[in-house]
Design an enzyme around this catalytic site. Structure first.
Site, PDB file in Angstrom:
ATOM      1  N   GLY A   1       0.800  -1.314  -0.062  1.00 46.92           N
ATOM      2  CA  GLY A   1       0.048  -0.003  -0.113  1.00 46.92           C
ATOM      3  C   GLY A   1       0.828   1.309   0.067  1.00 46.92           C
TER       4      GLY A   1
ATOM      5  CG  MET B   1      -0.557  -7.842  -6.841  1.00 50.30           C
ATOM      6  SD  MET B   1       0.189  -7.180  -8.161  1.00 50.30           S
ATOM      7  CE  MET B   1       1.487  -6.532  -7.632  1.00 50.30           C
TER       8      MET B   1
ATOM      9  CG  ASN C   1      -2.659  -1.441 -13.005  1.00 47.29           C
ATOM     10  OD1 ASN C   1      -2.695  -1.613 -11.865  1.00 47.29           O
ATOM     11  ND2 ASN C   1      -2.038  -2.251 -13.919  1.00 47.29           N
TER      12      ASN C   1
ATOM     13  CG  HIS D   1       2.754  -3.223 -15.130  1.00 48.68           C
ATOM     14  ND1 HIS D   1       2.141  -4.320 -14.481  1.00 48.68           N
ATOM     15  CD2 HIS D   1       3.679  -3.820 -15.989  1.00 48.68           C
ATOM     16  CE1 HIS D   1       2.922  -5.555 -14.748  1.00 48.68           C
ATOM     17  NE2 HIS D   1       3.889  -5.193 -15.586  1.00 48.68           N
TER      18      HIS D   1
HETATM   19  C1  GAR Z   1       3.846  -1.360  -7.313  1.00 52.25           C
HETATM   20  O1  GAR Z   1       5.212  -1.402  -7.747  1.00 52.25           O
HETATM   21  C2  GAR Z   1       3.037  -1.658  -8.589  1.00 52.25           C
HETATM   22  O2  GAR Z   1       3.607  -1.016  -9.789  1.00 52.25           O
HETATM   23  C3  GAR Z   1       2.928  -3.205  -8.682  1.00 52.25           C
HETATM   24  O3  GAR Z   1       2.855  -3.454  -7.244  1.00 52.25           O
HETATM   25  C4  GAR Z   1       3.765  -2.628  -6.681  1.00 52.25           C
HETATM   26  C5  GAR Z   1       2.703  -2.278  -5.266  1.00 52.25           C
HETATM   27  O4  GAR Z   1       3.288  -1.584  -4.322  1.00 52.25           O
HETATM   28  N1  GAR Z   1       1.838  -3.569  -9.421  1.00 52.25           N
HETATM   29  C6  GAR Z   1       1.884  -4.294 -10.424  1.00 52.25           C
HETATM   30  O5  GAR Z   1       2.811  -5.299 -10.633  1.00 52.25           O
HETATM   31  C7  GAR Z   1       0.462  -4.839 -11.189  1.00 52.25           C
HETATM   32  N2  GAR Z   1       0.778  -5.600 -12.113  1.00 52.25           N
HETATM   33  P1  GAR Z   1       2.426  -1.113  -3.237  1.00 52.25           P
HETATM   34  O6  GAR Z   1       1.412  -1.916  -2.547  1.00 52.25           O
HETATM   35  O7  GAR Z   1       3.577  -0.643  -2.199  1.00 52.25           O
HETATM   36  O8  GAR Z   1       1.961   0.214  -3.701  1.00 52.25           O
END
Ligand code: GAR
Length: 193
Positions: A12, A87, A103, A105
């Site tokens: 988060g 996810m 979104n 990525h």
């Molecule tokens: C982030 O790096 C985001 O780009 C990635 O998950 C992480 C979440 O971090 N998203 C993906 O890989 C989507 N396919 P967070 O929970 O600390 O914000």
């Protein structure tokens, strides 16, 4: 006031960063997670954001989960739905009903779609890396690209590489959200300068 709903699954940090950086007239009115153990729940609570847990394990199909998710989103009447580390593979139930979702990525799409993108990007040998913000459409990580930021690779470790990716995310996501929700009006040429 513009309302945002944020979807997250884990740490988060993007949720927290967005909440702190957005202008006062854009508010996260609800955060939704599919993961009852997500640390982001604590972050949201600390920030005074209402969090709803919709545990995907309690549903027998992706479609049933998506129906509940869509209802919860619709109830909040958001101007924009922001996926921040959410996810879950979404079905047409979601993409057919929610047209205003974006979104983030952690790669330069269309390279490295799907999970584990940071490590795959790091190990690819590509000399540039970066992050992408795109509209959520039916194909996973395949919607129209809104914005990208990149950096030139040095000899950084995986940890340093990850830090650079996250730093780009924290700078880019709030900026793009604000741009979508508060588009600057074009000025008449005679008023320039
Ligand atoms: C982030 O790096 C985001 O780009 C990635 O998950 C992480 C979440 O971090 N998203 C993906 O890989 C989507 N396919 P967070 O929970 O600390 O914000």
């Amino acid at each position: 006031m513009k309302r945002i709903v944020v979807l997250f699954s884990g740490n988060g940090t993007n949720l927290e960063n967005i909440a702190k950086k957005l202008p006062k007239d854009i508010k996260i009115t609800k955060a939704i997670t599919n993961n009852p153990d997500a640390y982001g729940i604590e972050r949201a609570k600390r920030l005074g954001i209402e969090v709803e847990v919709i545990d995907h394990k309690k549903f027998s199909s992706r479609e049933d989960f998506d129906k509940t998710l869509v209802n919860s989103i619709k109830a909040a009447k958001p101007h924009l739905v922001v996926l921040a580390g959410f996810m879950r593979i979404l079905t047409p139930i979601f993409t057919g009903a929610v047209k205003n979702a974006i979104n983030i990525h952690p790669s330069l799409l269309p390279c490295f779609k799907g999970s584990g993108a940071i490590k795959r990007s790091y190990e690819s040998g590509m000399r540039v890396a970066g992050v992408t913000i795109h509209w959520v459409e039916e194909e996973l990580d395949g919607g129209a690209i809104i914005e990208q930021e990149c950096f030139k690779r040095g000899d950084e470790s995986l940890e340093e590489f990850e830090e650079k990716i996250h730093a780009l995310e924290y700078e880019l996501y709030p900026r793009v959200i604000e741009k979508i929700l508060k588009p600057k009006r074009a000025r008449h040429p005679s008023k320039r300068g």
